[in-house]
Write an enzyme that holds these catalytic residues in place. Structure first.
Site, PDB file in Angstrom:
ATOM      1  N   HIS A 109     -20.636  30.944  19.086  1.00 18.59           N
ATOM      2  CA  HIS A 109     -20.902  30.177  20.304  1.00 18.59           C
ATOM      3  C   HIS A 109     -19.684  30.182  21.219  1.00 18.59           C
ATOM      4  O   HIS A 109     -18.577  30.548  20.818  1.00 18.59           O
ATOM      5  CB  HIS A 109     -21.279  28.731  19.974  1.00 18.59           C
ATOM      6  CG  HIS A 109     -20.160  27.950  19.342  1.00 18.59           C
ATOM      7  ND1 HIS A 109     -19.785  28.110  18.014  1.00 18.59           N
ATOM      8  CD2 HIS A 109     -19.327  27.002  19.854  1.00 18.59           C
ATOM      9  CE1 HIS A 109     -18.780  27.296  17.739  1.00 18.59           C
ATOM     10  NE2 HIS A 109     -18.473  26.624  18.839  1.00 18.59           N
ATOM     11  N   HIS A 260     -16.753  32.225  19.325  1.00 20.10           N
ATOM     12  CA  HIS A 260     -16.149  31.938  18.030  1.00 20.10           C
ATOM     13  C   HIS A 260     -17.189  31.359  17.076  1.00 20.10           C
ATOM     14  O   HIS A 260     -18.235  30.866  17.487  1.00 20.10           O
ATOM     15  CB  HIS A 260     -14.932  31.011  18.155  1.00 20.10           C
ATOM     16  CG  HIS A 260     -15.212  29.677  18.785  1.00 20.10           C
ATOM     17  ND1 HIS A 260     -15.359  29.509  20.143  1.00 20.10           N
ATOM     18  CD2 HIS A 260     -15.367  28.443  18.235  1.00 20.10           C
ATOM     19  CE1 HIS A 260     -15.586  28.232  20.419  1.00 20.10           C
ATOM     20  NE2 HIS A 260     -15.603  27.563  19.275  1.00 20.10           N
ATOM     21  N   ARG A 275      -8.694  18.556  18.022  1.00 15.69           N
ATOM     22  CA  ARG A 275      -9.020  19.546  19.058  1.00 15.69           C
ATOM     23  C   ARG A 275      -8.963  18.923  20.444  1.00 15.69           C
ATOM     24  O   ARG A 275      -9.428  17.802  20.649  1.00 15.69           O
ATOM     25  CB  ARG A 275     -10.430  20.095  18.803  1.00 15.69           C
ATOM     26  CG  ARG A 275     -10.932  21.122  19.787  1.00 15.69           C
ATOM     27  CD  ARG A 275     -12.393  21.435  19.505  1.00 15.69           C
ATOM     28  NE  ARG A 275     -12.944  22.382  20.460  1.00 15.69           N
ATOM     29  CZ  ARG A 275     -13.320  22.080  21.690  1.00 15.69           C
ATOM     30  NH1 ARG A 275     -13.185  20.840  22.152  1.00 15.69           N
ATOM     31  NH2 ARG A 275     -13.811  23.006  22.490  1.00 15.69           N
TER      32      ARG A 275
END
Length: 290
Positions: A109, A260, A275
């Protein structure tokens, strides 16, 4: 003074960056060199950078304004003190997940392409890693486009696709969504199949996610056949880089010209990642619609 060193990881994309300490502010020359390496290699890896959350946020802001995480199934930030940070984890405390995506596979995605202005970039910092599994792969969408047959390039020039907002990359339905039975009715942004990168000017294949995708204007069967062809081409091993995580690895990637995915791992093992993501701009087509 230490100098930034760039070491290519894989032929298609990815580079290790060494010789700098990300705990300290970066001077303008170092930051410029870092950005040059990023434009060339698309994915940068920094090893052994044990950043705390404020340091991760400070580094991220050097690359642009932060974009808040997309909505998770639990409807609230995982870190109340740092709502700009998304937690990627399978760990549960008191039966409640401390992060997103669990321990299963996360399919290929591109992040948050279901919005009109998807994130420009993301940074992922490894705080806890399992003994094995959970490897992450990136694929180069510049190369994916450039190596398409000429007939396919001509066919997809100007075409747009729906980027479904219903599910995340682990297949979990997002809060407030309902099941989609017809991809032509899927909620989400409509983006070109080939985009023009706003910084480099290069054309890149732009696929988002395969689930519930639909190429506008095509018969559903024709759309599925075309998308299956493009996805099979774009995720070939020669276009990819495999990241086997080490503790305190930090990965920076360009979300506009890569895909990825993540391998599954032992659900009894702990994996915790923090993240951030950088705000993007509206997606620009490489070719106008016919």
């Amino acid at each position: 003074m230490p100098r930034l060193t760039v070491t290519k990881i894989a032929p298609a994309l990815g580079a290790d960056i060494s010789g700098i300490d990300l705990h300290a502010p970066l001077d303008e020359a170092t930051l410029a060199a870092l950005k040059d390496a990023w434009a060339t290699h698309l994915v940068l890896r920094f090893r052994g950078q044990a950043l705390d959350d404020p340091q991760l946020l400070a580094l991220s802001r050097l690359l642009g304004p932060l974009d808040p995480p997309g909505p998770n199934p639990y409807g609230k930030p995982f870190l109340e003190a740092f709502p700009e940070i998304n937690v990627i984890s399978n760990v549960k405390v008191g039966g409640a997940p401390i992060g997103n995506l669990g321990d299963g596979e996360a399919v290929w995605h591109c992040d948050m392409t279901y919005v009109e202005s998807p994130p420009r970039a993301a940074l992922l910092h490894a705080l806890e890693i399992p003994p094995s599994g959970g490897d992450t792969f990136w694929s180069n969408m510049y190369l994916a486009y450039e190596t398409l047959p000429d007939a396919t390039k001509q066919r997809i020039a100007g075409l747009r696709a729906i980027h479904d907002a219903t599910y995340n990359s682990a297949g979990i339905m997002r809060k407030g969504m309902k099941e989609v039975t017809d991809p032509r009715q899927a909620p989400g942004a409509h983006h070109p199949l080939v985009i023009r990168h706003p910084d480099t000017g290069r054309a890149a294949l732009y696929l988002g996610r395969r689930r519930n995708s639909y190429v506008l204007g095509l018969d559903l069967a024709d759309s599925n056949a075309l998308l299956d062809e493009l996805w099979a081409h774009a995720t070939q091993p020669e276009f990819t880089f495999r990241q086997v995580w080490q503790l305190h690895d930090l990965i920076l990637w360009d979300n506009r010209c890569t895909l990825h995915r993540r391998d599954s791992f032992d659900p009894e093992a702990r994996r915790v990642m923090h993240r951030t993501q950088i705000k993007g701009t509206p997606v620009a087509p490489a070719f106008e619609a016919a």
